[in-house]
Design a protein around this motif. Structure first.
Motif, PDB file in Angstrom:
ATOM      1  N   ASP A  69      27.494 -10.669 -30.233  1.00  0.00           N
ATOM      2  CA  ASP A  69      27.491  -9.216 -30.219  1.00  0.00           C
ATOM      3  C   ASP A  69      26.263  -8.744 -29.451  1.00  0.00           C
ATOM      4  O   ASP A  69      25.125  -9.062 -29.815  1.00  0.00           O
ATOM      5  N   THR A  70      26.463  -7.988 -28.377  1.00  0.00           N
ATOM      6  CA  THR A  70      25.317  -7.524 -27.583  1.00  0.00           C
ATOM      7  C   THR A  70      24.452  -6.518 -28.338  1.00  0.00           C
ATOM      8  O   THR A  70      23.353  -6.188 -27.880  1.00  0.00           O
ATOM      9  N   ASN A  71      24.920  -6.014 -29.481  1.00  0.00           N
ATOM     10  CA  ASN A  71      24.095  -5.112 -30.276  1.00  0.00           C
ATOM     11  C   ASN A  71      22.794  -5.771 -30.714  1.00  0.00           C
ATOM     12  O   ASN A  71      21.768  -5.100 -30.838  1.00  0.00           O
ATOM     13  N   PHE A 124      24.272 -21.504 -33.904  1.00  0.00           N
ATOM     14  CA  PHE A 124      23.510 -21.635 -32.667  1.00  0.00           C
ATOM     15  C   PHE A 124      22.474 -22.738 -32.858  1.00  0.00           C
ATOM     16  O   PHE A 124      21.944 -22.925 -33.958  1.00  0.00           O
ATOM     17  N   PRO A 125      22.165 -23.501 -31.816  1.00  0.00           N
ATOM     18  CA  PRO A 125      21.308 -24.685 -31.986  1.00  0.00           C
ATOM     19  C   PRO A 125      19.884 -24.392 -32.442  1.00  0.00           C
ATOM     20  O   PRO A 125      19.176 -25.317 -32.824  1.00  0.00           O
ATOM     21  N   ASP A 126      19.430 -23.135 -32.403  1.00  0.00           N
ATOM     22  CA  ASP A 126      18.108 -22.789 -32.912  1.00  0.00           C
ATOM     23  C   ASP A 126      18.290 -21.936 -34.161  1.00  0.00           C
ATOM     24  O   ASP A 126      18.967 -20.907 -34.125  1.00  0.00           O
ATOM     25  N   ALA A 127      17.686 -22.359 -35.281  1.00  0.00           N
ATOM     26  CA  ALA A 127      17.915 -21.684 -36.559  1.00  0.00           C
ATOM     27  C   ALA A 127      17.433 -20.240 -36.539  1.00  0.00           C
ATOM     28  O   ALA A 127      18.112 -19.338 -37.063  1.00  0.00           O
ATOM     29  N   THR A 128      16.280 -19.979 -35.951  1.00  0.00           N
ATOM     30  CA  THR A 128      15.741 -18.613 -35.920  1.00  0.00           C
ATOM     31  C   THR A 128      16.635 -17.690 -35.106  1.00  0.00           C
ATOM     32  O   THR A 128      16.961 -16.573 -35.541  1.00  0.00           O
ATOM     33  N   ILE A 129      17.040 -18.141 -33.939  1.00  0.00           N
ATOM     34  CA  ILE A 129      17.912 -17.319 -33.095  1.00  0.00           C
ATOM     35  C   ILE A 129      19.296 -17.202 -33.725  1.00  0.00           C
ATOM     36  O   ILE A 129      19.942 -16.152 -33.618  1.00  0.00           O
ATOM     37  N   ASP A 130      19.757 -18.230 -34.399  1.00  0.00           N
ATOM     38  CA  ASP A 130      21.064 -18.173 -35.047  1.00  0.00           C
ATOM     39  C   ASP A 130      21.094 -17.096 -36.127  1.00  0.00           C
ATOM     40  O   ASP A 130      22.067 -16.336 -36.232  1.00  0.00           O
ATOM     41  N   PHE A 151      19.299 -14.462 -36.183  1.00  0.00           N
ATOM     42  CA  PHE A 151      19.248 -13.171 -35.498  1.00  0.00           C
ATOM     43  C   PHE A 151      20.602 -12.793 -34.906  1.00  0.00           C
ATOM     44  O   PHE A 151      21.038 -11.641 -35.016  1.00  0.00           O
ATOM     45  N   LEU A 152      21.286 -13.745 -34.297  1.00  0.00           N
ATOM     46  CA  LEU A 152      22.568 -13.459 -33.653  1.00  0.00           C
ATOM     47  C   LEU A 152      23.683 -13.202 -34.653  1.00  0.00           C
ATOM     48  O   LEU A 152      24.588 -12.396 -34.408  1.00  0.00           O
ATOM     49  N   SER A 153      23.650 -13.881 -35.788  1.00  0.00           N
ATOM     50  CA  SER A 153      24.744 -13.775 -36.751  1.00  0.00           C
ATOM     51  C   SER A 153      24.548 -12.650 -37.746  1.00  0.00           C
ATOM     52  O   SER A 153      25.482 -12.287 -38.465  1.00  0.00           O
ATOM     53  N   ASN A 213      13.114  -3.557 -37.198  1.00  0.00           N
ATOM     54  CA  ASN A 213      11.798  -4.078 -37.514  1.00  0.00           C
ATOM     55  C   ASN A 213      11.130  -4.561 -36.230  1.00  0.00           C
ATOM     56  O   ASN A 213      11.481  -5.606 -35.689  1.00  0.00           O
ATOM     57  N   HIS A 214      10.168  -3.809 -35.736  1.00  0.00           N
ATOM     58  CA  HIS A 214       9.511  -4.144 -34.481  1.00  0.00           C
ATOM     59  C   HIS A 214       8.780  -5.467 -34.561  1.00  0.00           C
ATOM     60  O   HIS A 214       8.776  -6.246 -33.595  1.00  0.00           O
ATOM     61  N   ALA A 215       8.151  -5.738 -35.694  1.00  0.00           N
ATOM     62  CA  ALA A 215       7.406  -6.988 -35.825  1.00  0.00           C
ATOM     63  C   ALA A 215       8.339  -8.194 -35.759  1.00  0.00           C
ATOM     64  O   ALA A 215       8.013  -9.213 -35.145  1.00  0.00           O
ATOM     65  N   HIS A 216       9.496  -8.059 -36.373  1.00  0.00           N
ATOM     66  CA  HIS A 216      10.448  -9.173 -36.350  1.00  0.00           C
ATOM     67  C   HIS A 216      10.966  -9.413 -34.937  1.00  0.00           C
ATOM     68  O   HIS A 216      11.108 -10.559 -34.509  1.00  0.00           O
ATOM     69  N   ILE A 217      11.242  -8.341 -34.206  1.00  0.00           N
ATOM     70  CA  ILE A 217      11.742  -8.487 -32.839  1.00  0.00           C
ATOM     71  C   ILE A 217      10.672  -9.107 -31.946  1.00  0.00           C
ATOM     72  O   ILE A 217      10.959  -9.987 -31.117  1.00  0.00           O
ATOM     73  N   LYS A 218       9.436  -8.675 -32.095  1.00  0.00           N
ATOM     74  CA  LYS A 218       8.359  -9.260 -31.299  1.00  0.00           C
ATOM     75  C   LYS A 218       8.179 -10.741 -31.631  1.00  0.00           C
ATOM     76  O   LYS A 218       7.942 -11.565 -30.739  1.00  0.00           O
ATOM     77  N   GLY A 219       8.290 -11.070 -32.905  1.00  0.00           N
ATOM     78  CA  GLY A 219       8.202 -12.483 -33.282  1.00  0.00           C
ATOM     79  C   GLY A 219       9.337 -13.297 -32.706  1.00  0.00           C
ATOM     80  O   GLY A 219       9.143 -14.456 -32.315  1.00  0.00           O
ATOM     81  N   LEU A 220      10.525 -12.701 -32.639  1.00  0.00           N
ATOM     82  CA  LEU A 220      11.670 -13.404 -32.071  1.00  0.00           C
ATOM     83  C   LEU A 220      11.463 -13.673 -30.582  1.00  0.00           C
ATOM     84  O   LEU A 220      11.730 -14.783 -30.103  1.00  0.00           O
TER      85      LEU A 220
END
Length: 622
Positions: free
Chosen positions: A181-183, A338-344, A346-348, A564-571
């Protein structure tokens, strides 16, 4: 006297007209057949009458479908646009099988040192297929088939990844491993846009960067600016769009995690307008920007773009009834992590922002990503107690926004300009003043005209302007389902109306239909909004509130408009760390003034040969 253009002059373009060109249907009108008895054998038959009874040719994308106007598109870009279609998707799926040996596949190879082994020691074959879908496309299909936006998203996932979709046919039974989802990538763009607007306020204006900052997510607007108004380029936001960010994320992370070259990853984007095909063809949006200089040939971040209407053609070509697809999420078998847990995570996650009042959403956020709205809310967060006022311009697609501090001082001014007629007024006011040619005349100071306020008589210093080519925003894109096709699509799909038959339904006018699509778009904002990050348990707060916590990475948590700006910056920092690429290279792009090469020699940098090779490439694409 007009110049004679040939196939060799591929970098040609004509200055666009004043009026915006609306998408034109390519299907010919059906002519009534005259009876054989009433026909006169001695009558002179025109060519139009002869061709009237022949079968209609397949519908093709014409340059009039491009909202940037046909005069703004070069012949080279026309070739690149024509290579992106649902036919290319099917050809690619039939030509390449899905890559074997992936960790979640049974009997797959082992993963060592970040690389990916094949099956039984064989070399990795095939491609990894990934798709990203825009919320505007989902809204168009949701309104077409009377389902919710969430259900439309599930149906798209079932078509692209499920067992009843494209996997059910084709030579290899290939499908898309992930449907994104591009959102979620929109949140990355919004946070970066808020930072860019804040930096623009504190930096002096230079020739390289000027205020106001103009959004750059609309490729039709960028195409128009680069070819007709190069003085606008220093104003453009350097951020990539959600489509480009999704492509960069997919190819950079998967290439690093699996140890495969970027060309082994094939990315499809489902977007609301044909101009997104132009964006995917940009040389700045390739692996060359983030993969390093070891590659001789760059790989596009987005390999193919199709619209909502072309997605239905894709289903029809595979003999799949789109409205009959399951409206439930994919099983874990067909939706691996997704192969990276943090990005997964975020994406899901359903990270759509906070529930908003309908009136506020329609008036301020818009259906084009909400860039301006988020920038305004971020500025309000910096000025506690400030208020936001809105003034309407000469039409509904022009608005001016002002943030006033608690002391009554205007601290931030912004505007929204939708549609090419309004955009032309904006760029005209931003054009630098010409020095007088009169002898002894002094040059006017300042250098640039200030854009006049949208609703007032005084001049206004805008700090940020949201610019979109489509009147009404992205839900009105040229690739969306037209209201005239809805009844036919429902009938062909075997779906009826809940209260009444298809024959009794009266389809609305285009304006009312667009309101239905907008309604479907906004329905996503009120679904599962309380589900934030599972591992952080972030409490959603009102827009513009600062939370005095720290995420451990040195970022103060700021929850603005539910993001959450902090979470996005951390991502983004995590994304940069696992790929070894700077954040700026991942998030930003560049622009250039485009000049016609008509009449120039081929030795002066012409790309004729390269584009010609693309046109005859087997299967299309790069």
């Amino acid at each position: 006297m007009s110049a004679i253009l040939s196939a060799d002059d591929l970098n040609d373009f004509i200055s666009p007209g004043v009026a915006c060109i609306k998408p034109v249907e390519t299907l010919p009108k059906q002519q009534p057949e005259e009876s054989q008895a009433s026909s006169n054998p001695y009558e002179v038959t025109t060519e139009e009458k002869v061709n009237a009874g022949t079968a209609a040719p397949p519908a093709q994308i014409s340059l009039t479908d491009c909202l940037a106007c046909s005069g703004c598109v070069t012949s080279a870009e026309a070739v690149l646009v024509s290579l992106q279609s649902h036919g290319e998707v099917l050809d690619t799926l039939d030509k390449h099988c899905e890559m074997r040996g992936l960790p979640w596949q049974q009997g797959g190879g082992t993963q060592t040192n970040g690389g990916l082994g094949g099956v039984d020691g064989e070399e990795v074959e095939g491609k990894i297929f990934v798709a990203s879908v825009s919320p505007q496309s989902r809204a168009s299909l949701a309104a077409t088939y009377n389902v919710t936006e969430q259900e439309a998203g599930h149906m798209i996932s079932q078509l692209l990844s499920g067992p009843y979709g494209v996997r059910a046919g084709g030579k290899h039974g290939s499908g898309f491993t992930w449907v994104i989802d591009t959102n979620v990538m929109r949140e990355v763009a919004l946070v970066a846009a808020a930072e860019e607007a804040q930096q623009a306020l504190g930096l002096p204006q230079t020739e390289q960067k000027r205020r106001p900052v103009l959004t750059s997510a609309c490729p039709g607007w960028i195409c128009y600016a680069e070819k007709t108004h190069p003085h606008i380029l220093p104003h453009l936001s350097m951020l990539k769009s959600e489509q480009a960010l999704s492509g960069t994320l997919v190819k950079s992370v998967l290439a690093k995690r699996f140890g495969v070259p970027p060309e082994k990853i094939w990315h499809l984007a489902v977007m609301p307008c044909f101009d997104k095909k132009l964006e995917a063809s940009r040389g700045e949006l390739t692996s060359e920007a983030w993969h390093g200089g070891e590659r001789s040939e760059p790989v596009r971040d987005v390999d193919c773009v199709i619209t909502a209407r072309e997605l239905l053609m894709l289903a029809e070509s595979r003999d799949v009834s789109f409205p009959c697809l399951p409206r439930t999420p994919l099983s874990k078998v067909h939706a691996p992590p997704f192969p990276d847990a943090t990005i997964d995570r975020f994406l899901s996650g359903r990270r759509r922002g906070q529930k908003r009042k309908r009136e506020e959403a329609d008036a301020a956020v818009g259906t084009s990503g909400g860039y301006l709205y988020h920038v305004l809310k971020s500025q309000q967060a910096q000025h506690i107690g400030s208020s936001l006022t809105v003034q309407r311009g000469r039409n509904a697609d022009v608005n001016e926004y002002s943030i006033t501090s608690a002391e009554g001082q205007t601290v931030f001014r912004a505007a929204r300009y939708y549609g090419f007629r309004n955009i032309q007024n904006l760029v005209r006011r931003l054009k630098p003043a010409r020095p007088s040619r009169m002898p002894g005349a002094a040059r006017k100071p300042g250098g640039a005209r200030k854009p006049t306020a949208a609703a007032g008589g005084s001049e206004g210093d805008y700090a940020y302007v949201e610019v979109m080519a489509c009147p009404g925003g992205c839900t009105n894109g040229g690739g969306q389902v037209k209201v005239g096709d809805v009844a036919t699509l429902r009938q062909v799909g075997g779906t009826g109306i809940e209260n009444g038959s298809l024959e009794q339904e009266v389809m609305p006018a285009q304006k009312e239909w667009l309101a239905r699509v907008d309604e479907a778009y906004w329905s996503a904002e009120s679904e599962d909004l309380e589900a934030a990050d599972e591992d952080r348990d972030v409490e959603m707060k009102d827009s513009g509130q600062l939370v005095g916590n720290d995420d451990g990475g040195g970022h103060e948590e700021a929850i603005v408009d539910g993001i959450n700006h902090a979470h996005i910056k951390g991502l983004t920092e995590h994304w940069a760390s696992i790929t070894g690429v700077e954040v700026e290279k991942l998030l930003c792009t560049t622009y250039r003034a485009v000049e016609s090469e008509v009449g120039k020699s081929k030795d002066e940098g012409s790309q004729v040969e390269k584009v010609s090779a693309l046109a005859v490439a087997a299967g299309g694409g790069w």
